[in-house]
Design an enzyme around this catalytic site. Structure first.
Site, PDB file in Angstrom:
ATOM      1  N   LEU C  78       0.942  -1.225  -0.094  1.00 16.35           N
ATOM      2  CA  LEU C  78      -0.058  -0.089   0.009  1.00 16.35           C
ATOM      3  C   LEU C  78       0.964   1.284  -0.051  1.00 16.35           C
ATOM      4  O   LEU C  78       0.421   2.483   0.387  1.00 16.35           O
ATOM      5  CB  LEU C  78      -0.901  -0.006   1.326  1.00 16.35           C
ATOM      6  CG  LEU C  78      -2.012  -0.872   0.894  1.00 16.35           C
ATOM      7  CD1 LEU C  78      -3.131  -0.846   2.126  1.00 16.35           C
ATOM      8  CD2 LEU C  78      -3.053  -0.617  -0.258  1.00 16.35           C
ATOM      9  N   CYS C 134      -6.507  -6.265   1.656  1.00 17.29           N
ATOM     10  CA  CYS C 134      -4.931  -6.141   1.071  1.00 17.29           C
ATOM     11  C   CYS C 134      -4.217  -7.214   1.881  1.00 17.29           C
ATOM     12  O   CYS C 134      -4.039  -7.041   3.003  1.00 17.29           O
ATOM     13  CB  CYS C 134      -4.351  -4.782   1.383  1.00 17.29           C
ATOM     14  SG  CYS C 134      -2.514  -4.689   0.874  1.00 17.29           S
TER      15      CYS C 134
HETATM   16  C1  LIG Z   1       0.652  -4.521  -8.035  1.00 15.20           C
HETATM   17  C2  LIG Z   1      -0.515  -4.694  -7.486  1.00 15.20           C
HETATM   18  C3  LIG Z   1      -1.081  -3.829  -6.747  1.00 15.20           C
HETATM   19  C4  LIG Z   1      -2.592  -3.788  -6.059  1.00 15.20           C
HETATM   20  N1  LIG Z   1      -2.804  -2.861  -5.204  1.00 15.20           N
HETATM   21  C5  LIG Z   1      -4.133  -2.736  -4.797  1.00 15.20           C
HETATM   22  C6  LIG Z   1      -4.565  -2.015  -4.013  1.00 15.20           C
HETATM   23  O1  LIG Z   1      -3.861  -0.982  -3.333  1.00 15.20           O
HETATM   24  N2  LIG Z   1      -5.998  -2.103  -3.470  1.00 15.20           N
HETATM   25  C7  LIG Z   1      -6.606  -3.225  -3.861  1.00 15.20           C
HETATM   26  O2  LIG Z   1      -7.940  -3.217  -3.495  1.00 15.20           O
HETATM   27  N3  LIG Z   1      -6.289  -4.133  -4.739  1.00 15.20           N
HETATM   28  C8  LIG Z   1      -5.092  -4.028  -5.232  1.00 15.20           C
HETATM   29  N4  LIG Z   1      -4.510  -4.992  -6.068  1.00 15.20           N
HETATM   30  C9  LIG Z   1      -5.450  -6.245  -6.397  1.00 15.20           C
HETATM   31  C10 LIG Z   1      -6.077  -5.770  -7.778  1.00 15.20           C
HETATM   32  O3  LIG Z   1      -6.868  -4.863  -7.634  1.00 15.20           O
HETATM   33  C11 LIG Z   1      -6.886  -7.070  -8.135  1.00 15.20           C
HETATM   34  O4  LIG Z   1      -8.118  -7.250  -7.246  1.00 15.20           O
HETATM   35  C12 LIG Z   1      -5.979  -8.394  -8.430  1.00 15.20           C
HETATM   36  O5  LIG Z   1      -4.734  -8.025  -8.924  1.00 15.20           O
HETATM   37  C13 LIG Z   1      -6.778  -9.357  -9.208  1.00 15.20           C
HETATM   38  O6  LIG Z   1      -7.209  -8.969 -10.653  1.00 15.20           O
HETATM   39  P1  LIG Z   1      -5.922  -9.206 -11.777  1.00 15.20           P
HETATM   40  O7  LIG Z   1      -5.656 -10.735 -11.659  1.00 15.20           O
HETATM   41  O8  LIG Z   1      -6.566  -8.913 -12.998  1.00 15.20           O
HETATM   42  O9  LIG Z   1      -4.762  -8.554 -11.410  1.00 15.20           O
HETATM   43  C14 LIG Z   1      -3.194  -4.944  -6.500  1.00 15.20           C
HETATM   44  C15 LIG Z   1      -2.810  -5.690  -7.178  1.00 15.20           C
HETATM   45  C16 LIG Z   1      -1.250  -5.726  -7.756  1.00 15.20           C
HETATM   46  C17 LIG Z   1      -1.086  -6.824  -9.005  1.00 15.20           C
END
Ligand SMILES: Cc1cc2nc3c(=O)[nH]c(=O)nc-3n(C[C@H](O)[C@H](O)[C@H](O)COP(=O)(O)O)c2cc1C
Ligand SMILES: Cc1cc2nc3c(=O)[nH]c(=O)nc-3n(C[C@H](O)[C@H](O)[C@H](O)COP(=O)(O)OP(=O)(O)OC[C@H]3O[C@@H](n4cnc5c(N)ncnc54)[C@H](O)[C@@H]3O)c2cc1C
Ligand SMILES: Cc1cc2nc3c(=O)[nH]c(=O)nc-3n(C[C@H](O)[C@H](O)[C@H](O)COP(=O)(O)OP(=O)(O)OC[C@H]3O[C@@H](n4cnc5c(N)ncnc54)[C@H](O)[C@@H]3O)c2cc1C
Ligand SMILES: Cc1cc2nc3c(=O)[nH]c(=O)nc-3n(C[C@H](O)[C@H](O)[C@H](O)COP(=O)(O)O)c2cc1C
Ligand code: FES
Ligand code: FES
Lengths: 309, 255, 309, 255
Positions: C78, C134
């Site tokens: 975060l 998170c």
């Molecule tokens: C580098 C990174 C940072 C992330 N930061 C946050 C965040 O600050 N808050 C949050 O709710 N989810 C965060 N996520 C989760 C994503 O929003 C998402 O829920 C998760 O990656 C699954 O989707 P995806 O497979 O398309 O990446 C983060 C994911 C990644 C990869």
């Protein structure tokens, strides 16, 4: 040393002597015999056979597997010929082999698990693996593996009915894997297997139907490896009994990752479908790795990850 | 017979139609043993994506040359990757797998639909010098690249297409009674869409002709270990399509 | 119709008008501005910005990402410039764009979530996404997302402090996702986001150290898609509020799978790193799919999987 | 400057050593803008495995020909796949990314180690017609394939190898004070292992010479969106290596 033996790899796991710490995961290697053209079963650490139930089970209807990114879903639904067929027909065929046979059990009630354990407290069975984590059956299975009290009940019942080492196979579909592991350890488990499959689903966008006849299924293969390594690491630190690590192992490097995380042995599941000789290749690869690093025994890897926490 | 795991060399991988290729590989140990109706299980990617092998019927073998042919339609990720195999490439192949057709009878009929026609090619060869009759169905003339392949290995080919663009207009099933009778068929082999095979089995049963069917299902292991491919047999027990089959007696698996 | 508009795709989600149901997932698209050379932000359904906290946060130390089979682990922890910087510096830069901005919030206590919501109850913010999932922070984060009572407390506090639609982002690391979803719905959530990352770990077998400085991290990317689709399907059936589906979306086909499973909108995360134009490509792909099938609006897909159960 | 996403054509992909290749691509829009110290983010696989792009410094450009060169060491899955790129292949490239070196001074010294020498090549060219001094360190002569590449773009090359198999025996740091003084260096640019760069920055600071360093970190997005690559700056705030850097003033990021 006899065939398949290697002083770097020989292992005692939960009282079972193994030539190496590489087993075949339940449900992915049949009863071992299916793979005998490809691999000398005597070279394996142990064979864990398909989940066995009291009565024969036909399993689920419709399509039972789906391929997913770096993984697969299965919803076999514990098809198996039942414990009596296993004892009477299969086990005698395994007798000529010098490899520990571990029987994976699944029941609908704690009593059924107990009864299965009792019937399998026989020569030729090296240990019992209690499957309280099958995501593909309506009754039993995962329901026992997501609730501490139910899990405890099953494990106690099995322990009461067998003199064999009891390995408990946990489900990763829980909030707190450490709590589950401690519960089954307290209930008398001699070892813990981690992980069974993650509950998943795939939808065919042409037909608008789930790909699997059972709608949902268990995710396995490389995709799940990070989750499996994390759980093995968490659990191995928290319990005293040894852990069998599995989930996505496809190479010696993957197996070593699990050993460093704290697994005392590993099992290969989905990897068998890709390469029927994978277990032997992994044993060789671990041996080479130990040699390169000047290590004398695989136990020198177990739990040796230097974590930052 | 022993199942083998081999590094086979690609000899050629030719386009038959825009979506169908014929792949010929050097795999002497498998070719030496393979029987019609058996299949090979091919690793299509070197890495982990896609993860599982792909099963294909053995469409032809030259035991002396040590070669083996599969004819495949490009339908998804795996077969698309296969279409980029080049001569000289090494591919990882398991085989021969499963139980093939039992050769019998004097006047066999082979009924195929779609890519199910592939294993019938090797079967037709194996049934020689018996007079082999072939009946095949497809949607249009375009899908009907098969006849030239069968030319020298059968007595006669009967063709049905849904739009009548080649052979008779209709389905293979429509032509079946006539073909069975006129040619005094004494055994039927069928591979193709399930509804077609059920119809063939029914017609054969009504005429008291033994019938073998070749089933298909999604397969992970290909050797009877994972139970992803099982089906119910008529007697209430289960069969593994990969190792008890893919060829079964019709009455064993159809009710 | 204005730029980026398409009558097949325009959507109202939890009271927010969107040109299409494709959003960018929090933490994977910065504040949107980072991608403006590649994509016209006005063509997006919504931009969900990085998790925002009361005070600026430096995030975790050491290596923060690791690649895994068909996926990646992250342990950013975060890192963000804090809510005041967001309001004063970032939000004004987003004002020229005609795209809903959704702010993802993370706090250490329910009160902090409330305070964040209060400060962001301002023009230019279309909705609040409450991140109780998170996996990369010691306090708060996932601790709220794995316990119904804590989750309820946070959601109630946020609702009390804002007039904006409140989306609650759930963690997949739970035994019963439906129970969590029902709890936050009862607490007043206007929508639910699913899934955040799965807790995972990778070990470097050369150094015997975890690859991530934080030891464990969150797994995202194609590898998790089957788990995400399953959870969206389970939750969409169980709640009345709309669901944003995410986890491994890399193509229009993936997005359609989530819509059929019951998501009213989708978010793309890791996919942005692979293809910075992915969201626009997906919108186009869905539109083509609808046209091919003779459908007039994307809503005709939502929840339409014909499951066998 | 605008960051671009392009389908670039591979022109050649030649082996420099058994583990280092030089890849030249046709990417006119990127080549037209690229500055020394910037990087490109390359998609190495068509599918999802491996998933993320790979960042590589721009080692050379020919703006007129529209070509761009990266020099890469094969260290893992991604770079192994890159080594199989063939002339004519189309690859997906993002760039130019990041902030490059600021050109300044009259007598610049470029200190490089390992693959960190790659961006110094383009930098040396850009600094012309100033006399450019280069100091490079490596383990053995084998790793020292660089000198011929620098031949026409610098005044003099100083080389240190750990085993003395080429140039002086020792590290680049050992030779640094001497090189700085003898050549009246007035600006230092460095890229390579962190310990080396820290030593260079310290020596430069002690002599009051400005120093620019190029950092490296695992990167997902490459554009400042994911925060996987950030580092602490000396003032207590944070920097994104991919977008605020990779080039920084030494005192901005080293304490
Ligand atoms: C580098 C990174 C940072 C992330 N930061 C946050 C965040 O600050 N808050 C949050 O709710 N989810 C965060 N996520 C989760 C994503 O929003 C998402 O829920 C998760 O990656 C699954 O989707 P995806 O497979 O398309 O990446 C983060 C994911 C990644 C990869
Ligand atoms: C015993 C047997 C013999 C076969 N012989 C032939 C043949 O000679 N020629 C030919 O063109 N095809 C044949 N098939 C079908 C062939 O295996 C599939 O077309 C192929 O696996 C599709 O892979 P894909 O990755 O291109 O498709 P995708 O749809 O991307 O595959 C996704 C997954 O589903 C599986 N799958 C998809 N379609 C089928 C199918 N029809 N049968 C089994 N699994 C499937 C794949 O193996 C893979 O695991 C045979 C199948 C079996 C079981
Ligand atoms: C700005 C920048 C410029 C670079 N320039 C060059 C160059 O000119 N020549 C060159 O040979 N290398 C360069 N690198 C390093 C190069 O990116 C890695 O060697 C490459 O990503 C390794 O990929 P792999 O799949 O072969 O290795 P693997 O070890 O299998 O990669 C696993 C993961 O770690 C990441 N990774 C591994 N090593 C590094 C590393 N050193 N830096 C960043 N990420 C890494 C990969 O991107 C991948 O996500 C540069 C790195 C950065 C950040
Ligand atoms: C087709 C299939 C069938 C399985 N059947 C069982 C079973 O009967 N009992 C059991 O405990 N686990 C079963 N599993 C789970 C595996 O034993 C293993 O825990 C899981 O697949 C993770 O390992 P892997 O990623 O190496 O496959 C099965 C897995 C697969 C893929
Ligand atoms: S494919 Fe595994 S049992 Fe048939
Ligand atoms: S790589 Fe994403 S912020 Fe730098």
């Amino acid at each position: 040393m006899s065939k398949g033996e290697n002083s770097q790899l020989c292992t005692e796991f939960a009282g079972i002597r193994m030539k190496n710490p590489i087993m075949t995961a339940s449900g992915t290697f049949g009863f071992g015999l299916e793979y005998k053209d490809f691999i000398d079963l005597n070279e394996l650490g142990a064979v864990v056979v398909k989940g066995t139930t009291l009565k024969p089970r036909p399993g689920n209807t419709g399509c039972r597997i789906a391929e997913t990114p770096a993984g697969m879903l299965n919803s076999i639904g514990l098809e198996n010929p039942g414990v009596d067929h296993f004892k009477d027909v299969i086990l005698p065929q395994l007798a000529p082999y010098d490899v520990p046979i571990i029987v994976n059990l699944a029941g609908n009630t704690a009593d059924e698990y107990g009864e299965l354990a009792r019937r399998l407290d026989i020569p030729g069975v090296a240990a019992i693996e209690v499957n309280i984590s099958c995501p593909n059956v309506k009754q039993g299975g995962i329901a026992f593996g997501t609730d501490c009290a139910s899990a405890t009940g099953v494990v106690e019942m099995v322990k009461r009915n067998t003199g064999k080492p009891v390995i408990v196979k946990l489900s990763p579909n829980v909030t707190d894997i450490v709590m589950m592991a401690r519960a089954v350890e307290d209930a008398g488990a001699d070892a813990i297997s981690l992980i069974n499959t993650l509950l998943g689903m795939a939808i065919d966008i042409r037909s608008w139907r789930p790909v699997l006849g059972n709608t949902v299924g268990g995710l396995s293969g490389p995709a799940v490896k990070p989750v499996a390594v994390r759980m093995v690491w968490q659990v191995a630190k928290a319990v005293k009994v040894p852990v069998i690590g599995m989930g996505g192992i496809q190479s010696a490097a993957d197996a070593i990752e699990f050993l460093l995380a704290g697994a005392s042995a590993v099992a290969v599941g989905t990897g068998n479908f890709v390469d029927p000789r994978i277990s032997v290749r992994i044993a060789e690869g671990i041996s080479d790795y130990l040699t390169e690093r000047g290590l004398t025994h695989v136990s020198e890897l177990i739990g040796r990850v230097n974590d930052y926490c | 017979m022993r199942k083998l795991l081999m590094q086979a060399t690609v000899l050629d991988n030719m386009r038959l139609t825009p979506t169908v290729n014929t792949l010929r590989i050097l795999a002497p140990e498998i070719a030496a043993q393979a029987l019609p109706g058996q299949f090979v299980h091919i690793k299509v990617a070197a890495g982990i994506q896609p993860l599982l092998r792909r099963p294909f019927s053995i469409a032809d073998i030259h035991a002396e040359q040590g070669t083996l042919t599969v004819i495949y339609r490009i339908v998804g990720e795996g077969t698309a990757l296969m279409s980029s195999f080049s001569p000289g490439d090494t591919i990882d192949v398991m085989g021969p797998l499963g139980q093939g057709f039992r050769l019998m009878g004097e006047r066999p009929l082979l009924v195929g639909g779609g890519m199910g026609i592939a294993p019938l090619l090797l079967l037709a060869k194996a049934l020689c010098p018996r007079p082999v009759y072939v009946l095949m169905g497809g949607r249009t003339q375009e899908e009907m690249f098969w006849p030239p392949l069968f030319q020298n290995v059968c007595e006669s080919i009967h063709i049905a297409t849904d739009d009548g663009s080649l052979g008779r207009c209709g389905t293979a099933l429509d032509m079946l009674p006539e073909v069975l009778e006129q040619n005094k068929i004494d055994v039927v082999y069928t591979c193709g869409p399930r509804v077609m095979m059920e119809g063939v089995a029914k017609a054969a049963a009504e005429m008291g002709i033994p019938c073998q069917v070749s089933l298909e299902e999604h397969m992970a292991c290909g050797v009877g270990a994972c139970l992803s491919c099982t089906c119910a047999a008529s007697d209430g027990t289960r069969r593994k399509i990969c190792s008890d089959g893919p060829v079964f007696w019709a009455e064993e698996v159809f009710l």
